[in-house]
Design an enzyme around this catalytic site. Structure first.
Site, PDB file in Angstrom:
ATOM      1  N   ASP A 140       0.863  -1.177   0.000  1.00 37.41           N
ATOM      2  CA  ASP A 140       0.000   0.000   0.000  1.00 37.41           C
ATOM      3  C   ASP A 140       0.902   1.231   0.000  1.00 37.41           C
ATOM      4  OD1 ASP A 140      -2.283  -1.578   0.202  1.00 37.41           O
ATOM      5  OD2 ASP A 140      -2.189  -1.615   2.380  1.00 37.41           O
ATOM      6  N   ARG A 190      -1.178  -1.200  -8.682  1.00 33.79           N
ATOM      7  CA  ARG A 190      -2.561  -0.832  -8.329  1.00 33.79           C
ATOM      8  C   ARG A 190      -2.632   0.696  -8.295  1.00 33.79           C
ATOM      9  NH1 ARG A 190      -3.358  -1.771  -2.260  1.00 33.79           N
ATOM     10  NH2 ARG A 190      -4.449  -3.733  -2.506  1.00 33.79           N
TER      11      ARG A 190
END
Ligand code: FDA
Length: 320
Positions: A140, A190
């Protein structure tokens, strides 16, 4: 303007230790937890992931806990991620684990955090073996202060042959350059809009600017270089218009369904996830689990002011 202030207020609430301790002790708040959290422990989370898979929806498991600042909690986080990797493999699911660098030691000592990331990556690699599927450690991306170090962590582990993936944020001006580098590497990325607020010198601050940046990045992620290098694009957004744009560009550029994917948060717009799966798209949900749900759930409220009612319902019984 209101939206940014609301988001900043929710981020402050998410980081308040007092609120966190209080709310996580309140049963009344569990409606908020249930909406966005896939289970209290590894077993419940893997069961939720299995149920999603039966509906053709994949999952990326995330053990809740961010900005962790004690060695004992760091170890708990690392062990939970290793345990869930093994259990996902046993269940025949994608071994797909999301990791915040600051939850595995990077907030205390960056080098130790990198060692822990390698431990998790090794667990994912050995659990996945040669089974087909999309197996990886998805890093992340947190606030701007750890941006460069997180990119380096990804590149370093990837060079060592670990199955790594990286989140990049469309709201940052530097992301186009970072994405060009990831595309050239043939990495797995992502793309999100970004859950943090930052000044105009480093970030796009207006919604239409961020959306325009996201579109430019979609074009790059589905371009000829990306195809040639084996780059794997992941579009993580609940924004209908951007999802439609990505689908249209993928079709126009000859990307088959399944050679890219969409990702959304568990609990946010489940109808949209279902529709994407029904349309033959590969769709994954970010599936958090664990007891430390408050900061995560409040940030989700920050992203969608319409969820304020859900927050109010959780706070009122706790305050009375
Ligand atoms: P936007 O906020 O414009 O929302 C589009 C539509 O979806 C709106 O109608 C909105 O109301 C609705 N919506 C958005 N969030 C919702 C919610 N929680 N519940 C219900 N409806 C909602 N950020 C980051 O900085 N670093 C990271 O590593 C990640 N990782 C990550 C992984 C995945 C899989 C996702 C989907 C998102 C992230 N994010 C993130 C969060 C991301 O940056 C962003 O803040 C949110 O996804 C909200 O932005 P949208 O793209 O959905 O658009």
């Amino acid at each position: 303007m209101f939206r940014r202030s609301w988001q900043a207020a929710m981020i402050a609430l998410a980081r308040s230790p007092g609120w966190k301790q209080w709310m996580q002790a309140q049963r009344a708040a569990s409606g908020l937890a249930r909406r966005y959290v896939g289970g209290a422990d590894v077993d419940e989370a893997v069961e939720t992931a299995r149920a999603l898979r039966s509906r053709n929806i994949r999952a990326s498991l995330f053990y809740l806990g961010e900005y962790v600042d004690t060695p004992a909690l760091v170890e708990e986080n690392v062990e939970a991620k290793i345990a869930v990797a093994r259990r996902l493999a046993e269940a025949g699911l994608d071994v797909h684990v999301s990791v915040d660098p600051t939850q595995i030691g990077c907030a205390i000592d960056w080098a130790q955090g990198c060692d822990n990331a390698a431990r998790i990556a090794e667990a994912v690699r050995s659990a996945a073996g040669n089974r087909p599927g999309v197996h990886c450690v998805m890093l992340d991306m947190e606030d701007f202060s750890v941006n460069e170090a997180t990119l380096e962590l990804h590149d370093g582990l990837r060079k060592q042959g670990f199955p790594m993936a990286q989140t990049l944020q469309a709201y940052l001006r530097k992301t186009y350059g970072d994405m060009e580098w990831k595309v050239a590497q043939g990495a797995r990325v992502r793309l999100v809009k970004g859950a943090f607020a930052a000044g105009a010198e480093i970030a796009f601050t207006a919604r239409d600017e961020i959306d325009a940046s996201y579109r430019r990045l979609i074009d790059l992620m589905l371009g000829d270089t990306a195809k040639a290098t084996g780059f794997y694009p992941i579009f993580a957004t609940h924004d209908h218009a951007l999802q439609a744009y990505a689908r249209e560009r993928a079709r126009a550029r000859g990307w088959a369904q399944g050679s890219y994917e969409f990702e959304m948060l568990y609990g946010a717009r489940p109808d949209v996830a279902r529709d994407l799966a029904a349309a033959g798209e590969r769709i994954r949900l970010y599936l958090p689990f664990g007891r430390d749900w408050w900061p995560y759930a409040v940030r989700r409220i920050g992203e969608n002011p319409r969820n304020a009612l859900l927050l109010a319902r959780s706070l009122l019984p706790a305050a009375s």
